[in-house]
Motif scaffolding. Structure first.
Motif, short mmCIF file in Angstrom:
data_model
loop_
_atom_site.label_atom_id
_atom_site.label_comp_id
_atom_site.label_asym_id
_atom_site.label_seq_id
_atom_site.Cartn_x
_atom_site.Cartn_y
_atom_site.Cartn_z
N ILE A 154 14.20 -2.28 -7.07
CA ILE A 154 12.68 -2.17 -7.32
C ILE A 154 12.39 -2.10 -8.73
O ILE A 154 11.33 -2.73 -9.09
CB ILE A 154 11.97 -1.04 -6.46
CG1 ILE A 154 12.26 -1.56 -4.98
CG2 ILE A 154 10.68 -0.89 -6.83
CD1 ILE A 154 11.57 -0.39 -3.91
N THR A 180 6.76 -0.52 -3.63
CA THR A 180 6.26 -2.01 -2.93
C THR A 180 4.78 -2.07 -3.18
O THR A 180 4.20 -3.16 -3.55
CB THR A 180 6.67 -2.17 -1.76
OG1 THR A 180 8.09 -1.85 -1.58
CG2 THR A 180 6.52 -3.51 -1.08
N THR A 181 3.88 -1.15 -2.84
CA THR A 181 2.48 -1.50 -2.81
C THR A 181 2.05 -1.40 -4.38
O THR A 181 1.02 -2.32 -4.44
CB THR A 181 1.83 -0.11 -2.14
OG1 THR A 181 2.29 -0.10 -0.63
CG2 THR A 181 0.22 -0.40 -2.18
#
Length: 83
Positions: free
Chosen positions: A64, A16-17
């Motif tokens: 993701i 996510t980062t």
């Protein structure tokens, strides 16, 4: 049991980062690294926590890394059709 789930959670935080940072190659290099790191973590989750937890982590990872998954399915469909 919790070590594999913890590693998967850390993988999700890193993924996510990485998604928040701008890149010139549209995150493809990061996707390759995340896939290479994620496969052993996914195997450990399947091994230690069972198939349901493993499939939940797999579904989250596929959400993701959706573009590599989309391109994989397109490639497989092209192989199956013989073009």
């Amino acid at each position: 049991m919790m070590l594999a789930i913890g590693a998967a959670a850390a993988w999700f935080v890193v993924a996510t980062t990485v998604a928040f940072t701008p890149t010139r190659d549209h995150h493809w290099r990061a996707a390759y690294v995340l896939i290479a790191l994620g496969i052993p973590i996914l195997v450990a989750v399947f091994w230690q926590s069972g198939p349901w937890a493993g499939m939940a982590v797999l579904a989250g990872a596929m959400s993701i890394l959706r573009w590599p998954v989309i391109y994989l399915f397109r490639w497989l469909r092209r192989l199956a059709s013989g073009r």
